[in-house]
Design a protein around this motif. Sequence first.
Motif, mmCIF file in Angstrom:
data_model
loop_
_atom_site.group_PDB
_atom_site.id
_atom_site.type_symbol
_atom_site.label_atom_id
_atom_site.label_comp_id
_atom_site.label_asym_id
_atom_site.label_seq_id
_atom_site.Cartn_x
_atom_site.Cartn_y
_atom_site.Cartn_z
ATOM 1 N N THR A 133 0.840 -1.182 0.000
ATOM 2 C CA THR A 133 0.000 0.000 0.000
ATOM 3 C C THR A 133 0.883 1.243 0.000
ATOM 4 O OG1 THR A 133 -0.091 0.011 2.407
ATOM 5 C CG2 THR A 133 -1.863 -1.124 1.253
ATOM 6 N N THR A 134 0.371 2.312 -0.592
ATOM 7 C CA THR A 134 1.022 3.618 -0.603
ATOM 8 C C THR A 134 -0.030 4.679 -0.335
ATOM 9 O OG1 THR A 134 2.678 2.872 -2.225
ATOM 10 C CG2 THR A 134 2.409 5.249 -1.954
ATOM 11 N N ILE A 135 0.286 5.647 0.528
ATOM 12 C CA ILE A 135 -0.600 6.782 0.758
ATOM 13 C C ILE A 135 -0.120 7.931 -0.117
ATOM 14 C CG2 ILE A 135 -1.612 8.343 2.455
ATOM 15 C CD1 ILE A 135 -2.294 5.469 3.020
ATOM 16 N N PRO A 197 5.372 -5.825 -5.785
ATOM 17 C CA PRO A 197 5.757 -4.407 -5.810
ATOM 18 C C PRO A 197 5.794 -3.808 -4.404
ATOM 19 C CG PRO A 197 3.488 -4.684 -6.549
ATOM 20 C CD PRO A 197 4.061 -6.053 -6.430
ATOM 21 N N THR A 198 6.694 -2.845 -4.208
ATOM 22 C CA THR A 198 6.885 -2.222 -2.901
ATOM 23 C C THR A 198 5.962 -1.021 -2.727
ATOM 24 O OG1 THR A 198 8.575 -0.711 -3.728
ATOM 25 C CG2 THR A 198 9.330 -2.838 -2.890
ATOM 26 N N THR A 199 5.984 -0.476 -1.506
ATOM 27 C CA THR A 199 5.429 0.852 -1.259
ATOM 28 C C THR A 199 6.182 1.859 -2.124
ATOM 29 O OG1 THR A 199 4.795 0.318 1.005
ATOM 30 C CG2 THR A 199 5.142 2.648 0.504
ATOM 31 N N GLY A 200 5.450 2.818 -2.687
ATOM 32 C CA GLY A 200 6.097 3.800 -3.541
ATOM 33 C C GLY A 200 6.785 4.900 -2.738
ATOM 34 N N TRP A 201 7.851 5.464 -3.310
ATOM 35 C CA TRP A 201 8.461 6.654 -2.725
ATOM 36 C C TRP A 201 8.611 7.721 -3.796
ATOM 37 C CZ3 TRP A 201 11.401 2.435 -4.106
ATOM 38 C CH2 TRP A 201 12.547 2.643 -4.861
ATOM 39 N N LEU A 202 8.565 8.985 -3.359
ATOM 40 C CA LEU A 202 8.558 10.128 -4.264
ATOM 41 C C LEU A 202 9.940 10.751 -4.305
ATOM 42 C CD1 LEU A 202 6.456 11.640 -5.993
ATOM 43 C CD2 LEU A 202 6.100 13.183 -4.044
ATOM 44 N N GLY A 203 10.493 10.862 -5.514
ATOM 45 C CA GLY A 203 11.822 11.435 -5.677
ATOM 46 C C GLY A 203 11.789 12.943 -5.784
ATOM 47 N N ARG A 209 8.430 6.070 -7.452
ATOM 48 C CA ARG A 209 9.253 4.912 -7.750
ATOM 49 C C ARG A 209 8.773 3.713 -6.936
ATOM 50 N NH1 ARG A 209 11.963 9.499 -8.541
ATOM 51 N NH2 ARG A 209 13.822 9.527 -9.899
ATOM 52 N N VAL A 210 8.815 2.544 -7.533
ATOM 53 C CA VAL A 210 8.605 1.287 -6.826
ATOM 54 C C VAL A 210 9.620 0.287 -7.362
ATOM 55 C CG1 VAL A 210 6.121 1.666 -6.473
ATOM 56 C CG2 VAL A 210 6.891 0.344 -8.455
ATOM 57 N N GLY A 264 10.996 6.596 13.351
ATOM 58 C CA GLY A 264 10.826 6.246 11.953
ATOM 59 C C GLY A 264 10.572 7.485 11.113
ATOM 60 N N ILE A 265 10.793 7.368 9.820
ATOM 61 C CA ILE A 265 10.558 8.472 8.895
ATOM 62 C C ILE A 265 9.831 7.963 7.660
ATOM 63 C CG2 ILE A 265 12.417 10.003 9.615
ATOM 64 C CD1 ILE A 265 14.210 8.790 7.519
ATOM 65 N N ASP A 266 9.190 8.903 6.967
ATOM 66 C CA ASP A 266 8.405 8.566 5.780
ATOM 67 C C ASP A 266 9.290 7.948 4.699
ATOM 68 O OD1 ASP A 266 5.710 9.094 4.252
ATOM 69 O OD2 ASP A 266 7.311 9.731 2.903
ATOM 70 N N THR A 267 8.688 7.077 3.914
ATOM 71 C CA THR A 267 9.432 6.320 2.901
ATOM 72 C C THR A 267 10.085 7.215 1.861
ATOM 73 O OG1 THR A 267 7.792 4.571 3.227
ATOM 74 C CG2 THR A 267 9.222 4.358 1.319
ATOM 75 N N SER A 268 9.569 8.421 1.645
ATOM 76 C CA SER A 268 10.115 9.304 0.612
ATOM 77 C C SER A 268 11.224 10.221 1.108
ATOM 78 C CB SER A 268 8.981 10.154 0.014
ATOM 79 O OG SER A 268 8.024 9.349 -0.641
ATOM 80 N N ILE A 269 11.523 10.201 2.398
ATOM 81 C CA ILE A 269 12.532 11.112 2.955
ATOM 82 C C ILE A 269 13.942 10.596 2.657
ATOM 83 C CG2 ILE A 269 13.518 11.961 5.121
ATOM 84 C CD1 ILE A 269 10.738 12.293 6.192
#
Length: 562
Positions: A133-135, A197-203, A209-210, A264-269
Amino acid sequence: MNNYTLVSSYISSQLSIYILIPKKSNMAVSSKCLLLFISLLLGYGVLQLEATADNQPYRTSYHFQPPKNWMNGPMLYKGIYHLFFQYNPKGAVWGNIVWGHSTSTDLVNWIPHETAIYPSQPSDINGCWSGSTTILPEGRPVILYTGIDPNNHQVQNLAMPKNLSDPFLREWVKSHDNPLMAPNSYNKINSSSFRDPTTGWLGRDGYWRVIIGSKINQKGLAILYKSKDFAHWEEAKNPLYSSKKSGMWECPDFYPVLIKSPLGIDTSIDGPNTKHVLKVSLDDTKHDYYKIGSYNQDKDIFISDNGPFHKNSRLRYDYGKFYASKTFFEGNSKHRRILWGWVNESSSVEDDIKKGWSGVQAMPRSIWLDNSGKQLVQWPIKEIETLRLKEVNLPKQVLKGGSVLEVSGVTAAQADVIITFEISELSKVQVLDPSWTDPQLLCSRKGASVKGGIGPFGLLVLASKGLQEYTAVSSLNHENDETTYGAFVDVDPVQEKLSLRSLIDHSIVESFGGEGKACITARVYPTLATDAEAHLYAFNNGTGNVGITTLSAWSMKKAQIN
């Protein structure tokens, strides 16, 4: 390894620890360079009866599992935790895979819901497999998952909640554009090796990206895909990471961790105070391995601090039964990253069918980077402590060599136990054989019954009154998995606690050594030590004395799960 001397060992439920200390150091005040050897010694019994509603000695009371049948991306949305899990609604063995769904407000008690995702499109008509899942920034959750198409090819699909005002997100709608990603012939990816597929992160460039697990021959791959809108995806020129001779990579996970902080920190950080973790589930070994390193956003590659993945890699989440794990970031006031893992059975398929169910989830764990920066640390989430009842404490005391001490007043089949030790007789050491390079092999040879100058010592759990049965015995049923597990972990006994915590729940024991630096999960099926007949003991099989500095044990309430 021949520069070290063996000082002691102990067992906590399924952990035996051998303390290794440099030969040239001051033995009385040891040491900056200490290793713990942790081994798993499983104690099984024979599954004698077919399980019924009134006869379920191995069914867990506070570990999540569906009411029946076989099971294997979590998230937090508007204050409610969602657990999606691989589920076979038709049997206790693998097959007919759909996405089960349960929700919770505390990660302990769970409400079941109807199936979230099930085969209904050509792109998933033969099964809805793992995903994440991705928010999205506007607060909308989405799911990417692997579907099996009519040709039994693995492809990636998208699903979204039908009604965002429903806090339980009980209905999900699939994209009409599915599949969104499929293996291309030019990249030589086999259609049966393209999943999860993984949780997405924002570049920084505004692209999502996944990564997707795969392999080419025996080269494991984390294939990278990019998207501007989370709906249209293009494969990157190069994988995020790859390793030769590591086999198929299942259930990859990629996330940042803070340096010298348990938050913890957000996946996109990404930033100067972060490292990145890449975890893969190796299909060849059925274990979860991870690497710590850095993420180069310009080149879209992960750079490992300690070399490639291989089947003998040291860094694992868990050195027992633990697979297909997934983390998620909880961004409320807790600011933590939480790890879930699937724990399969150690019993035979025939016994699983008799029980009517197979597989549980490990308890959720907080996970963060150790201050050394060299490994991760895990600890059961704080909410588990709400199940504690009837605390029992033992006073500080000496556990003499060859002695056994029962811990009374606790429900031993359903308990949470924390114990710490101290060693004063470091002179009673055993020289480490330089051939002891494989911790799993070493543990299989040197179990709890081997008497040393110091230890083995620790806990016996799920033990019968006369100790005919306890977790450090091999199985009476040789259809069960009797593998012995081991690991090395860095601990300084002068500066850190020599400690173990064990979560005991009928047929599962999760132990955390060295304040969470090493974890081992076991499935245990006693025949005598079940329910009220289970006992808990502290023991010392060595000739020298050891000190129990603290021992606290709690009976555990049954969680609301079904």
